[in-house]
Write a protein that holds these residues in place. Structure first.
Motif, PDB file in Angstrom:
ATOM      1  N   GLU A 323       0.814  -1.211   0.000  1.00 36.57           N
ATOM      2  CA  GLU A 323       0.000   0.000   0.000  1.00 36.57           C
ATOM      3  C   GLU A 323       0.848   1.260   0.000  1.00 36.57           C
ATOM      4  N   THR A 324       2.043   1.165   0.556  1.00 34.96           N
ATOM      5  CA  THR A 324       2.943   2.315   0.638  1.00 34.96           C
ATOM      6  C   THR A 324       4.307   1.942   0.083  1.00 34.96           C
ATOM      7  N   VAL A 325       4.835   2.762  -0.830  1.00 32.62           N
ATOM      8  CA  VAL A 325       6.173   2.564  -1.370  1.00 32.62           C
ATOM      9  C   VAL A 325       7.031   3.748  -0.930  1.00 32.62           C
ATOM     10  N   MET A 326       8.148   3.445  -0.288  1.00 33.99           N
ATOM     11  CA  MET A 326       9.054   4.477   0.225  1.00 33.99           C
ATOM     12  C   MET A 326      10.401   4.372  -0.483  1.00 33.99           C
ATOM     13  N   PHE A 327      10.888   5.492  -0.962  1.00 37.18           N
ATOM     14  CA  PHE A 327      12.133   5.534  -1.716  1.00 37.18           C
ATOM     15  C   PHE A 327      13.195   6.298  -0.954  1.00 37.18           C
ATOM     16  N   ALA A 458       9.434   9.649 -13.151  1.00 38.54           N
ATOM     17  CA  ALA A 458       8.099  10.240 -13.043  1.00 38.54           C
ATOM     18  C   ALA A 458       7.032   9.296 -13.594  1.00 38.54           C
ATOM     19  N   ASP A 459       7.327   8.656 -14.722  1.00 39.47           N
ATOM     20  CA  ASP A 459       6.363   7.697 -15.291  1.00 39.47           C
ATOM     21  C   ASP A 459       6.145   6.521 -14.347  1.00 39.47           C
ATOM     22  N   PHE A 460       7.205   6.072 -13.690  1.00 36.68           N
ATOM     23  CA  PHE A 460       7.079   4.936 -12.778  1.00 36.68           C
ATOM     24  C   PHE A 460       6.234   5.310 -11.558  1.00 36.68           C
ATOM     25  N   ILE A 461       6.428   6.511 -11.045  1.00 45.39           N
ATOM     26  CA  ILE A 461       5.634   6.964  -9.903  1.00 45.39           C
ATOM     27  C   ILE A 461       4.154   7.029 -10.282  1.00 45.39           C
ATOM     28  N   ALA A 462       3.868   7.512 -11.475  1.00 45.11           N
ATOM     29  CA  ALA A 462       2.476   7.560 -11.932  1.00 45.11           C
ATOM     30  C   ALA A 462       1.917   6.162 -12.182  1.00 45.11           C
ATOM     31  N   HIS A 463       2.796   5.228 -12.512  1.00 43.97           N
ATOM     32  CA  HIS A 463       2.388   3.861 -12.852  1.00 43.97           C
ATOM     33  C   HIS A 463       1.994   3.058 -11.610  1.00 43.97           C
ATOM     34  N   LEU A 464       2.614   3.332 -10.475  1.00 42.26           N
ATOM     35  CA  LEU A 464       2.402   2.513  -9.279  1.00 42.26           C
ATOM     36  C   LEU A 464       0.945   2.495  -8.805  1.00 42.26           C
ATOM     37  N   PRO A 465       0.277   3.643  -8.651  1.00 41.18           N
ATOM     38  CA  PRO A 465      -1.129   3.575  -8.212  1.00 41.18           C
ATOM     39  C   PRO A 465      -2.028   2.948  -9.275  1.00 41.18           C
ATOM     40  N   ARG A 466      -1.730   3.223 -10.524  1.00 45.87           N
ATOM     41  CA  ARG A 466      -2.591   2.743 -11.608  1.00 45.87           C
ATOM     42  C   ARG A 466      -2.497   1.225 -11.791  1.00 45.87           C
ATOM     43  N   ALA A 467      -1.300   0.681 -11.758  1.00 46.21           N
ATOM     44  CA  ALA A 467      -1.100  -0.738 -12.065  1.00 46.21           C
ATOM     45  C   ALA A 467      -1.023  -1.619 -10.827  1.00 46.21           C
ATOM     46  N   HIS A 468      -0.648  -1.038  -9.681  1.00 47.11           N
ATOM     47  CA  HIS A 468      -0.415  -1.870  -8.492  1.00 47.11           C
ATOM     48  C   HIS A 468      -1.244  -1.446  -7.284  1.00 47.11           C
ATOM     49  N   VAL A 470      -1.022   1.130  -5.404  1.00 50.05           N
ATOM     50  CA  VAL A 470      -0.275   1.782  -4.334  1.00 50.05           C
ATOM     51  C   VAL A 470      -1.008   3.054  -3.914  1.00 50.05           C
ATOM     52  N   LYS A 471      -1.231   3.211  -2.613  1.00 50.35           N
ATOM     53  CA  LYS A 471      -2.007   4.344  -2.117  1.00 50.35           C
ATOM     54  C   LYS A 471      -1.151   5.522  -1.684  1.00 50.35           C
ATOM     55  N   ARG A 472       0.096   5.239  -1.343  1.00 52.84           N
ATOM     56  CA  ARG A 472       0.919   6.310  -0.764  1.00 52.84           C
ATOM     57  C   ARG A 472       2.363   6.118  -1.184  1.00 52.84           C
ATOM     58  N   MET A 473       3.024   7.208  -1.580  1.00 60.63           N
ATOM     59  CA  MET A 473       4.432   7.162  -1.959  1.00 60.63           C
ATOM     60  C   MET A 473       5.165   8.300  -1.270  1.00 60.63           C
ATOM     61  N   MET A 474       6.396   8.037  -0.879  1.00 63.05           N
ATOM     62  CA  MET A 474       7.171   9.057  -0.180  1.00 63.05           C
ATOM     63  C   MET A 474       8.657   8.858  -0.434  1.00 63.05           C
ATOM     64  N   ILE A 475       9.401   9.936  -0.284  1.00 65.32           N
ATOM     65  CA  ILE A 475      10.863   9.877  -0.329  1.00 65.32           C
ATOM     66  C   ILE A 475      11.370  10.112   1.082  1.00 65.32           C
ATOM     67  N   ILE A 476      12.219   9.214   1.562  1.00 60.94           N
ATOM     68  CA  ILE A 476      12.842   9.341   2.880  1.00 60.94           C
ATOM     69  C   ILE A 476      14.343   9.307   2.663  1.00 60.94           C
TER      70      ILE A 476
END
Length: 635
Positions: A323-327, A458-468, A470-476
């Protein structure tokens, strides 16, 4: 990593469960060979001889397993293993020693593999220990000429003067008092650059020194150093990792309850305990105990073909539904190397001429920004002016004679010493790195560098909610917050945490993981604790043994497309495993209902269960066969 896998295999072989599993395999082979030699008309005495190996492993190994399973079931409200234990007992009562031995093999083999996998925690800490600074060179006086004593890093005391030789690990945190050079701190800080060091600069334990020897005054003892703190955070993260319930356990708890209820019902209806035995035999949870692991093994093989090494198979059950991907910032969403992004030239100065002259000098430099300058000049097809001489003196920067003019590359401090009147011409300091160029000791331009995002980030970030989903993304990131926020704006991530320590990363990841499945993507030692705390920790590249040990999976070629492959492999594995498990259990429930009403004998139930097992295993084996198109994202 090969060494670690070999170590895990040795752990399995040496464990009690591993010994029992191998002994059970041997007993089954001996039994089958004896059965083939004796034939179907063997006497009663020979029957006991033929069954003796099976009886031995079931009694010697099965009883302790059953005790362990019952204790675990009491603590965790049951699971697939509990029904397996009941199956062993009922198979023994029925005289089905081969069936009992096979279930013992499944239980012992599964526990042995889990024990081998648990070696991962200690292996991560072992890798950190192997890389940790071990030796320090303490000065007897105030300079190396007065003599140097070698001692263990843990013997260094605060205020000791230490000599850090070229390409050595810095033994403790401290301050440079003599010498000029650079250190690679990327493993520790997350910054993608080699950091210049001059008198007054702070240094971190575990950083890799460059080509010049430095004299450092110790500010902390080794036990309090930054490297030791990271080791401590990682150890605490490993020891407090939340338990992950296996898919088989989650499904098995309900399945066990249904099977035992139907067994008791059949016994109660008929008054015949054989009904209970028939139900339990047909309910043996092989689709769970074998079907799910077969699917996982197939996913590991498929991932390996894509350049993805799965180190913790349990992560495959959750990676496809995060649900959450952190980079982390450096080396994940960025390339991890500086590029020239801007030339701010003095009015009346041609920026291309300045860049060409700077590149002519930088060809002979080992400075971390030199390659970026040379590459930028080549991309612009700038011809290299003739270079007459080049020198790099401590504190003076890089100086060369290019086309009859003196070209100097330095920093703002160096500019203030050579051309102080030009300070007011400099633009305000921004994030990122910069280099000041002087021509004939007169300010000419500032070259600015950044670690640029990957072309498809940028395309990959847009792809994550659409294809997988993913509800939340963040950079740490441990990088400066302004620089992290700049990257986030460019790739389309709103939630940003910059300037975060390994301890801070760990706290954020734990908080998010408590709310749902998470994935953390990183590539440095400072990312190891966060990877350990996430549902799925993924490392990009294989430059750090420590990061690879801490990660659940390693993407060898640092490609976002490969990460997308991993997400799809996990989702596909889970889908097929559920098909095998739920389909096998549904068929078993039908068989159990037949047994409840006396329409299926214990022997017929055992045969029916074997057919169900084969079908479940064959379906699970489909995981290894890659579909025509696995990923829907192109890097």
């Amino acid at each position: 990593m090969d060494t670690t896998r070999a170590g895990a295999l040795r752990t399995f072989v040496a464990s009690r469960q591993g010994v029992l599993a191998m002994s059970t395999i041997l007993a089954i082979v001996v039994h089958l060979l004896s059965r083939a030699v004796a034939g179907p008309a063997a006497s009663a005495t020979w029957e006991w001889v033929i069954r003796a190996p099976l009886i031995a492993v079931v009694v010697v190994g099965g009883i302790p397993l059953i005790v362990e399973v019952v204790r675990s079931a009491v603590r965790s409200a049951g699971g697939a293993d509990l029904l397996a234990a009941v199956s062993i007992v009922t198979a023994v009562v029925l005289g089905e020693w081969l069936v009992a031995a096979i279930v013992v093999l499944m239980l012992s083999g599964g526990e042995g593999l889990e024990a081998a996998a648990s070696r991962r925690a200690s292996a991560t800490l072992d890798a950190l220990a192997r890389r940790s600074p071990a030796i320090a060179h303490r000065l007897r006086g105030t300079s190396p000429s007065e003599g140097v004593d070698d001692l263990r890093a843990d013997e260094v005391r605060v205020h000791d003067l230490l000599l850090v030789l070229p390409h050595e690990l810095c033994p403790v945190d401290g301050e440079v008092v003599e010498g000029r050079g650079a250190m690679d701190e990327s493993y520790l800080t997350g910054e993608p650059y080699v950091v210049p060091k001059t008198p007054g600069s702070q240094v971190l334990s575990g950083a890799v020194n460059g080509d010049a020897a430095l004299t450092v005054r110790a500010d902390r003892v080794a036990a309090d150093s930054r490297y030791a703190q990271i080791v401590g955070v990682l150890r605490e993260a490993e020891e407090n990792r939340p338990p992950m319930r296996r898919l088989a356990d989650r499904l098995g708890a309900w399945y066990t309850l249904i099977a035992l209820t139907l067994g008791v019902l059949g016994w109660g209806i008929s008054g015949d305990p054989t009904r209970f035995l028939a139900v339990v035999v047909v309910a043996t949870p092989c689709p769970l105990l074998i079907g799910v692991p077969v699917a996982i093994i197939g996913a590991i093989s498929l991932a390996a073909k894509r350049g993805i090494i799965i180190r913790n198979p349990a992560m495959l059950e959750d990676v496809g539904r995060v649900e959450t991907v952190m980079f982390d910032k450096t080396g994940t969403l960025t390339y991890g190397r500086p590029v020239l992004t801007e030339i701010v030239a003095r009015p009346g100065t041609d920026p291309h001429e300045v860049l060409a002259a700077a590149a002519a000098v930088e060809v002979y430099s080992r400075h971390p920004l030199a390659g970026a300058v040379v590459d930028a000049a080549a991309e612009r097809n700038l011809g290299a002016p003739p270079l007459t001489s080049v020198a790099e003196k401590p504190g003076a920067g890089l100086v060369g004679e290019v086309g009859g003019r003196v070209v100097r590359l330095t920093n703002r401090r160096g500019l203030a010493e050579v051309d102080p009147g030009a300070i007011e011409l400099l633009p305000e300091t921004e994030t990122g790195l910069e280099s000041v160029v002087l021509v004939d000791d007169r300010y000419a331009a500032i070259l600015r560098f950044r670690d640029e995002p990957r072309a498809t980030a940028a395309d990959f970030i847009a792809h994550l909610p659409r294809a997988h989903g993913v509800k939340r993304m963040m950079i740490i990131s441990g990088d400066r917050e302004a620089e992290v926020r700049r990257l986030a704006d460019r790739v389309g991530i709103r939630e940003v945490y910059g300037g975060v320590s390994p301890e801070g990363k760990l706290a954020i990841v734990r908080e998010r993981t408590a709310a749902g499945p998470t994935l953390f993507l990183g590539d440095g030692i400072n990312d190891a604790p966060a990877m350990t705390a996430a549902s799925a920790g993924v490392a990009f590249g294989s430059t750090s043994d420590v990061t690879a040990e801490a990660a659940d999976a390693v993407v060898l070629d640092s490609s976002l497309e490969r990460l997308d492959d991993l997400l799809h492999i996990g989702a596909r594995m889970r889908r097929i495993a559920l098909q095998s498990a739920l389909g096998g259990m549904a068929a078993s429930v039908i068989g159990m209902l037949l047994a409840v009403f006396g329409l299926l004998s214990p022997l017929a139930g055992a045969i029916a269960q074997e057919v169900i097992d084969v079908l479940a295993i064959l379906n699970s084996a489909r995981v290894v066969m890659a579909p025509r198109r696995l990923s829907d994202f192109e890097d």
